[in-house]
Design a protein around this motif. Structure first.
Motif, PDB file in Angstrom:
ATOM      1  N   ILE A   1      65.633  54.583 -24.779  1.00  0.00           N
ATOM      2  CA  ILE A   1      65.779  55.939 -25.297  1.00  0.00           C
ATOM      3  C   ILE A   1      65.422  56.904 -24.177  1.00  0.00           C
ATOM      4  N   ARG A   2      66.344  57.818 -23.907  1.00  0.00           N
ATOM      5  CA  ARG A   2      66.025  58.876 -22.954  1.00  0.00           C
ATOM      6  C   ARG A   2      65.924  60.185 -23.715  1.00  0.00           C
ATOM      7  N   LEU A   3      64.768  60.856 -23.553  1.00  0.00           N
ATOM      8  CA  LEU A   3      64.525  62.120 -24.243  1.00  0.00           C
ATOM      9  C   LEU A   3      64.192  63.145 -23.172  1.00  0.00           C
ATOM     10  N   PHE A   4      64.914  64.243 -23.155  1.00  0.00           N
ATOM     11  CA  PHE A   4      64.758  65.249 -22.088  1.00  0.00           C
ATOM     12  C   PHE A   4      64.851  64.581 -20.725  1.00  0.00           C
ATOM     13  N   GLY A   5      65.666  63.545 -20.638  1.00  0.00           N
ATOM     14  CA  GLY A   5      65.856  62.872 -19.357  1.00  0.00           C
ATOM     15  C   GLY A   5      64.780  61.867 -19.003  1.00  0.00           C
ATOM     16  N   GLU A   6      63.744  61.721 -19.857  1.00  0.00           N
ATOM     17  CA  GLU A   6      62.669  60.755 -19.574  1.00  0.00           C
ATOM     18  C   GLU A   6      62.945  59.454 -20.313  1.00  0.00           C
ATOM     19  N   GLU A   7      62.752  58.352 -19.603  1.00  0.00           N
ATOM     20  CA  GLU A   7      62.938  57.043 -20.225  1.00  0.00           C
ATOM     21  C   GLU A   7      61.667  56.695 -21.019  1.00  0.00           C
ATOM     22  N   LEU A   8      61.801  56.591 -22.327  1.00  0.00           N
ATOM     23  CA  LEU A   8      60.609  56.457 -23.171  1.00  0.00           C
ATOM     24  C   LEU A   8      59.965  55.081 -23.104  1.00  0.00           C
ATOM     25  N   SER A   9      60.779  54.031 -22.907  1.00  0.00           N
ATOM     26  CA  SER A   9      60.191  52.692 -22.997  1.00  0.00           C
ATOM     27  C   SER A   9      59.185  52.443 -21.875  1.00  0.00           C
ATOM     28  N   THR A  10      59.330  53.160 -20.781  1.00  0.00           N
ATOM     29  CA  THR A  10      58.385  52.960 -19.682  1.00  0.00           C
ATOM     30  C   THR A  10      57.422  54.135 -19.533  1.00  0.00           C
ATOM     31  N   LEU A  11      57.501  55.086 -20.480  1.00  0.00           N
ATOM     32  CA  LEU A  11      56.666  56.273 -20.368  1.00  0.00           C
ATOM     33  C   LEU A  11      55.213  55.941 -20.697  1.00  0.00           C
ATOM     34  N   ALA A  12      54.298  56.375 -19.840  1.00  0.00           N
ATOM     35  CA  ALA A  12      52.876  56.145 -20.101  1.00  0.00           C
ATOM     36  C   ALA A  12      52.441  56.949 -21.314  1.00  0.00           C
ATOM     37  N   ARG A  13      51.436  56.417 -21.990  1.00  0.00           N
ATOM     38  CA  ARG A  13      50.943  57.086 -23.193  1.00  0.00           C
ATOM     39  C   ARG A  13      50.489  58.513 -22.889  1.00  0.00           C
ATOM     40  N   ASP A  14      49.865  58.689 -21.732  1.00  0.00           N
ATOM     41  CA  ASP A  14      49.348  60.008 -21.373  1.00  0.00           C
ATOM     42  C   ASP A  14      50.458  61.022 -21.110  1.00  0.00           C
ATOM     43  N   ALA A  15      51.676  60.530 -20.888  1.00  0.00           N
ATOM     44  CA  ALA A  15      52.775  61.440 -20.585  1.00  0.00           C
ATOM     45  C   ALA A  15      53.445  61.935 -21.856  1.00  0.00           C
ATOM     46  N   MET A  16      53.023  61.417 -23.004  1.00  0.00           N
ATOM     47  CA  MET A  16      53.701  61.770 -24.250  1.00  0.00           C
ATOM     48  C   MET A  16      53.372  63.167 -24.787  1.00  0.00           C
ATOM     49  N   PRO A  17      52.091  63.577 -24.747  1.00  0.00           N
ATOM     50  CA  PRO A  17      51.800  64.905 -25.313  1.00  0.00           C
ATOM     51  C   PRO A  17      52.684  66.035 -24.765  1.00  0.00           C
ATOM     52  N   PRO A  18      52.921  66.107 -23.449  1.00  0.00           N
ATOM     53  CA  PRO A  18      53.786  67.196 -22.982  1.00  0.00           C
ATOM     54  C   PRO A  18      55.196  67.127 -23.564  1.00  0.00           C
ATOM     55  N   LEU A  19      55.704  65.902 -23.754  1.00  0.00           N
ATOM     56  CA  LEU A  19      57.037  65.778 -24.359  1.00  0.00           C
ATOM     57  C   LEU A  19      57.002  66.207 -25.825  1.00  0.00           C
ATOM     58  N   ARG A  20      55.928  65.782 -26.508  1.00  0.00           N
ATOM     59  CA  ARG A  20      55.831  66.120 -27.938  1.00  0.00           C
ATOM     60  C   ARG A  20      55.789  67.629 -28.154  1.00  0.00           C
TER      61      ARG A  20
END
Ligand SMILES: Nc1ncnc2c1ncn2[C@@H]1O[C@H](COP(=O)(O)OP(=O)(O)O)[C@@H](O)[C@H]1O
Ligand SMILES: [Mg+2]
Lengths: 241, 289
Positions: A65-84
């Motif tokens: 899954i790519r959201l705003f161009g970021e690949e979610l499956s490899t996204l670190a947990r700490d990187a999620m709040p800014p996306l949310r």
């Protein structure tokens, strides 16, 4: 249409809860920025599960899954709040904080984003006026009707000007007039450029939203006979009458 | 300080999100026990130190039946290198001592009177050489280090003060465990709110901040309450006994540094509780997506 920016891309996405079977299978689609989507399908088809993937409450068990161009499956947990923070969510069960006033509930995303009490005041008042709840600012959610709670939830979802709004059956608990009113709020946001995804099985809503596109889920799989979601032509998923 | 204290508008998110219920009291009791035990340990260690220092250079020559040879022994002692003071215990003193132990019989002139000569050696003096020299000059004399006869007592005092330190550590651990449980409880009570915050894009740090302030305040209140109670208890105990301890040991049971250390304990416990609670909350949050 090719050339349009994909805000969301699903590639062979599957989701299972625990050891159960897949509740979502082989989801392959892209959502273009600025579009309005209805996600339909019978109860239990997996609409809420798909939205949870969208608003980062779940990770897919397979696929990409790519959201705003970021690949979610490899996204670190700490990187999620800014996306949310770039996503506004209207939960099926509202999820208002019950010990907070309507004002504080709506202010929450701004405060999490770092706004001070002074900075929060004007936008929240304006937002409450927009959803018709200016006079209920200090009320607790429990004292509001279902339609009022729903509008608080919408106000909270849109106050921080998200790029993507995800609403899970936002008209499930309200009468037809209130449903139209809620839908109107979402279409206004969409006209201002926000991508909107609304899960619903209310056909009258879909009929009332020309230009909206349809994603249909059945048994966890996309039924997309035209393949339009992979490369949608504008208006091709508009209401069929 | 922002990581420690969330603004009021954010704190409303977690009503009473601290160590509710009995936890401040548990902390108060733990701090009370810690301070009293730590004070006892420090006092024991101080007394042991004072006693050890008082006798470290002190020796005796004992002549079991040799009141008559005392003069020879005194002469030998005075001429030994490293001996700075020689104090023969007078026959009258010896008799008084014996009387104390044996009753009126001790005053009998028939009883052969032992002789004791107290010696002070210079620091670094070769006590063994002095002993050999005296024992050679005065056959039957025993050269005894006071520290040797006190060694079992000193060892016991040292062991007790280590035991006190271990107890303080154990209580600190139990305290940390209680705080972790309380923090998890607070987290569970507010799970729904936390989920909403995460969903909206709050970071773990923002969530933990909401709990930290109340936890810090509750821990501090508990710690100070326990500290005040312990101070009162120690004042009563040491206030009535300190004169006696000072006389016995030749110095105060607790020094200024010790008192400062004890006074800092409640604050150390509060800081520890806050950090432990913080890491417990962060660990629990990390199990969510
Ligand atoms: N947290 C969960 N754990 C296990 N199964 C779940 C969970 N959430 C949903 N499901 C299952 O996944 C399927 C799809 O559910 P859902 O996504 O809620 O569908 P919809 O929103 O379309 O009604 C259902 O069979 C449901 O029982
Ligand atoms: Mg659902």
């Amino acid at each position: 249409m090719t050339g349009e920016t994909a805000i969301v891309e699903f590639e062979r996405v599957g989701l299972r809860y625990g050891t159960g079977g897949e509740v979502l299978r082989d989801l392959d689609f892209r959502l273009t920025a600025g579009s309005f989507y209805f996600l339909t399908g019978p109860s239990g088809a997996g609409k809420t599960s798909l939205l949870k993937l969208l608003y980062l409450a779940q990770r897919p068990t397979r696929g990409a899954i790519r959201l705003f161009g970021e690949e979610l499956s490899t996204l670190a947990r700490d990187a999620m709040p800014p996306l949310r923070r770039r996503i506004g969510v209207v939960f099926q069960d509202f999820r208002l904080v019950r010990h907070l006033s309507v004002f504080d509930n709506v202010a929450l995303p701004l405060r999490i984003g770092g706004a001070t009490d002074v900075e929060v005041e004007a936008p929240v008042r304006e937002m409450l006026a927009w959803v018709g709840l200016a006079d209920r600012a200090s009320a607790r959610p429990a004292t509001l009707s279902g339609g009022e709670q729903q509008r608080v939830a919408i106000a909270r979802a849109v106050i921080a000007s998200p790029e993507l709004i995800v609403a899970d059956e936002p008209t499930g608990n309200v009468d037809a007039a209130m449903a139209q009113r809620i839908l109107h709020l979402l279409t206004v946001m969409n006209r201002q450029g926000t991508t909107v995804v609304v899960a619903t099985h209310d056909l009258s809503l879909i009929a009332a939203t020309p230009g909206a596109q349809l994603i249909r889920l059945e048994n966890g799989a996309l039924t997309d006979p035209t393949g339009g979601l992979r490369n949608p032509a504008a208006g091709s998923f508009g209401p069929r009458r | 300080m922002n990581w420690l204290f969330a603004p009021l508008s954010e704190r409303r998110l977690i009503p009473g999100g601290g160590l509710r219920g009995a936890t401040p009291w548990v902390i108060a009791i733990m701090v009370f026990v810690m301070i009293v035990v730590a004070a006892a340990g420090l006092a024991l260690s101080n007394v042991a130190g004072l006693v050890a220092r008082g006798v470290s250079q002190r020796y005796s020559i004992q002549l079991a039946d040799g009141a008559g040879r005392q003069g020879v022994a005194v002469f030998a002692a005075r001429s030994a290198p490293g001996v700075v003071a020689v104090r023969p215990v007078s026959p009258a003193e010896m008799r008084a001592t014996l009387e104390r132990w044996l009753g009126p019989a001790g005053a009998s002139a028939d009883l052969p009177l032992p002789a004791i000569i107290d010696l002070d050696l210079a620091p670094g003096a070769d006590a063994a050489a002095v002993g050999r020299r005296i024992e050679a000059a005065v056959p039957g004399a025993h050269f005894v280090a006071h520290a040797d006869s006190l060694a079992p007592l000193l060892t016991a005092l040292k062991s007790l003060s280590w035991l006190a330190a271990a107890l303080v550590l154990l209580v600190a651990l139990a305290n940390a465990a209680a705080v972790v449980l309380a923090a998890r409880g607070a987290l569970d009570t507010n799970r729904a709110t936390i989920e909403v915050m995460h969903g909206i894009g709050a970071t773990d740090r923002q969530v933990v901040r909401l709990f930290q302030r109340r936890i810090a305040i509750d821990a501090l209140l508990g710690g100070v309450a326990g500290g005040v109670a312990a101070a009162l208890a120690l004042l009563v105990v040491l206030g009535t006994g300190s004169g006696w301890i000072a006389e016995l040991a030749g110095g105060a049971a607790l020094r200024a540094g010790d008192v400062l250390l004890l006074a800092l304990l409640p604050f150390a416990v509060a800081v520890l509780a806050t950090l432990v609670a913080r890491s417990a909350v962060l660990t629990a949050l990390r199990t969510n997506l």
